[in-house]
Design an enzyme around this catalytic site. Sequence first.
Site, PDB file in Angstrom:
ATOM      1  N   MET A 203       0.813  -1.039   0.065  1.00  0.00           N
ATOM      2  CA  MET A 203      -0.189  -0.107  -0.010  1.00  0.00           C
ATOM      3  C   MET A 203       0.930   1.077   0.173  1.00  0.00           C
ATOM      4  SD  MET A 203      -2.857   1.429  -0.081  1.00  0.00           S
ATOM      5  CE  MET A 203      -3.391   3.315   0.049  1.00  0.00           C
TER       6      MET A 203
ATOM      7  N   HIS B 260       6.487  -0.218  -7.838  1.00  0.00           N
ATOM      8  CA  HIS B 260       4.879  -0.040  -8.033  1.00  0.00           C
ATOM      9  C   HIS B 260       4.357   1.160  -7.031  1.00  0.00           C
ATOM     10  CE1 HIS B 260       0.480  -1.180  -8.767  1.00  0.00           C
ATOM     11  NE2 HIS B 260       0.729  -0.655  -7.764  1.00  0.00           N
ATOM     12  N   GLU B 261       4.811   0.737  -5.723  1.00  0.00           N
ATOM     13  CA  GLU B 261       4.186   1.589  -4.427  1.00  0.00           C
ATOM     14  C   GLU B 261       5.280   2.955  -4.643  1.00  0.00           C
ATOM     15  OE1 GLU B 261       2.005   0.569  -3.141  1.00  0.00           O
ATOM     16  OE2 GLU B 261       2.107  -1.292  -4.081  1.00  0.00           O
TER      17      GLU B 261
END
Length: 878
Positions: free
Chosen positions: A285, A317-318
Amino acid sequence: MPGANLTRQEAEERRQVVAGEIRYRVHLDLTGNIPGHESDETGDSGNFISTSTIDFDAQPDSSTFLDLIADQVRVVTLNGTQLDPAQVFQDSRILLTDLQEHNSVTVVAKCQYSRTGEGLHRSVDPSDGNVYLYSQFEVPDARRVYAVFDQPDIKAVFDFTVAAPADWTVISNQPVAFEPESPANDETVRFWTFRSTPVMSSYLTAFCAGRYAQWTSEHTLASGRVVPMGIYCRQALKEAAAPDVDYLFDVTAKGMDFYNETWGVEYPYAKYDQVFVPEYNAGAMENIGCVTLRDSYIYQSQTTDANRERRVVTVLHELAHMWFGDLVTMKWWNDLWLNESFAEFTSTLATAEATEWKDAWATFTSGEKSWGQAEDEKPTTHPITGEINDIHDTEVAFDGITYAKGASVLKQLVAYAGRKEFFQGIHNYLQKHQYSNATLNDLLIELEATSGRDMKAWSNLWLEKSGINTIAACVEENEDGTIKELALTQTAPAKNPIVRPHRLAIGFYNTDENGKVVRTDRIELDVDGERTIVAEAAGKKRPDLILINDDDLTYTKIRLDGKSLSFALRYMDRLVDSLPRAIIFLSLWDMVRNAELPAESFISTMLKALVTEHESTTFRKILGTIATARLFYVAPARRSQVTERVAGEIWHLAQAAAAGSDEQFQLLTSYLSMAAGPEFARRAVGFLDGSLVLPGLEIDNDLRWSIIFAQAKAGAIDTAGIEAELAKKDTTENREHAYFAKAAVPTAEAKAWAFDQALHNDQLTNSQLEAVANGFGANANNPELYAGYVSRFFDGIDWIWDHKTFHMSEGLICPLNGYGLYPVFAHAADLVQAGQAWLESHPEAPKALRGMVQQNLDGSERVLRVQKYNEEIQENQD
């Protein structure tokens, strides 16, 4: 399902009321499990005290509401007036009326720690007793921790303070304002005060607390600014994490530099921490400056190169989200793809161009894109950007369409617009909307300005319409073996009859003097309409293989012409480059799933391909599709025979693989998962007692449990034996392993226990629930074992939805990975009949719930169709 379901209309109305510079002061008291602090009335370790003060402007005399999920609201003060919590707190909302131009509201609440990975999750490590807390607030779960206007377009500044046990570390979005302090005469507690955050959305706020192990570093940006970086994990994982820490810092630094250079916008935040947390219900996240990742990314045992590469992609990605999603945030969840598709695309790009994982696009094709294509053929497919009417709609949007299809379409957009033009548009978009919210249209305006392409027309076809096209090659040859005409035909499914423009490449592949298949020519062109002539191909010598969508530039299914298909089935293993192998693999697998290629032919081709395949994710996906084909798609009468054949060949390949190689490890774990063949039981025991050895392979903790799983599925170990294994090393991970193994025992008693545990044991964490549910569905060769669970599953769906949180419901009914409690190995016809009956009797069921049932039904209907096709093939051969 607890918590009011915020609708888009309610969010828009609230945004019209709440205005001005919004500021939160949030204090969390996490000291309730410290002896002597009972006076704080935090109760047992299941609760904490949350105090929130929110300053905001509003239209005078208007009303609105705060979001809060709490066991008890003790104080609500609005503009100096105390309100009665019993009157204003209902259905997870606090009603605020008679607002003034400038307002201040304070809420004191008793909130509950989570065991489901939502809100503020509390985990106790059984190996040392340490407590670990972490937050997960996407989609609307900041409201589980503090009172909040919990929607992405009400951005605010947050000031966080936390009271925690003195030996804990507390991490949030910002660095600490000063060194944590203990109050006078109480060394058991420390108070943590963090710097004010930049303007941000509530779902991106974060808290992590506990005796986390910690490493620190820093990275100097091109401007000279220094960004402090941290990595955190449980103490029990410290030894396993330590060898990878410098590597992870290096990947992160390379990612920052790559994104800074590509977008021309510097990393915007004060620090960058990555916290590896237990029992996570997601992969990771993007909390601003405080990213959380599941701690299975810390490898205590041997793992595959596919997993190691996926960890890199996840880290990048994060990190990409810090710009795309965090710095510029969607106004509402219908533009969730602006976050996830972009992060998935650009993290793959960064992995391929800034790290050692140069085959990342092959990984993407075989892993992510295959997921997107499969989702796009389900009845629950949806546009990449679509109508999100409420929070429940959002919760099911975290799927293969939003992530994988969206990323594939963005790759096509880069080819369509031009890479330089695309990223200049992204730079302009980020600069214009930083620290605020934006929509799809805001992005299209910038891309249209830089590319000169009609982005609104492109968006209408690609982003706002569902479905996937199929492009096939039609080849006419001259007598001399040259191409007379090469045409591409484009079709669309009847339910989504949209023909799209594509920018794609066609590769010509031939066998060289060494017997290898290499590309000898490439044609790139625009394809539009139902038929496109490839003029440049005329007169060229017909190659051995004509590969449509070479380099995988566009999002489409492909069908090879007859000669190319025959060549690929025979010689796929000779292709030198990993990406064309992945493209062909995906096309062949799609043909199997659509009853166009016999499952046994596919299995034979893929077993041969495993001999020379070294791209780890493609290797893993090949093994997975072989398993799916033999378990579900081959003619049922031949399933046992095919399984024994596959087990034998994979065992042979494992013995022949290089000692200690990734392929050897994957082949052995695949062999074990089948628990099949006359020698399986003897070999399993031999690995455990050391009498059987594969050179270079260590039977470490996780591999030992893989053997125990296999024994459990085969009925060769009972519950007592599994408990004895757990007693040797009782850890968070091994408890999850034990739940899976006990549930996988092929007895009526084990299935009844597993089904009951999944439904009624509220002490299970989300990870333990996932393990027991997956173990329940692990016995492929015994449909009668599940016969009674068809009706039990469908009778229990409503109860699950009403009593569990969304993520727990999804994990039981239709998880992203595994089967949940859906008895997928029962007779498919029974599942289809029961699924159709449930949908007919529940026309008003929530969209998210109906979608889960529809996906399960679609899978069982596909099984029946493809089995019938393979049965007919078998009958014709006989």
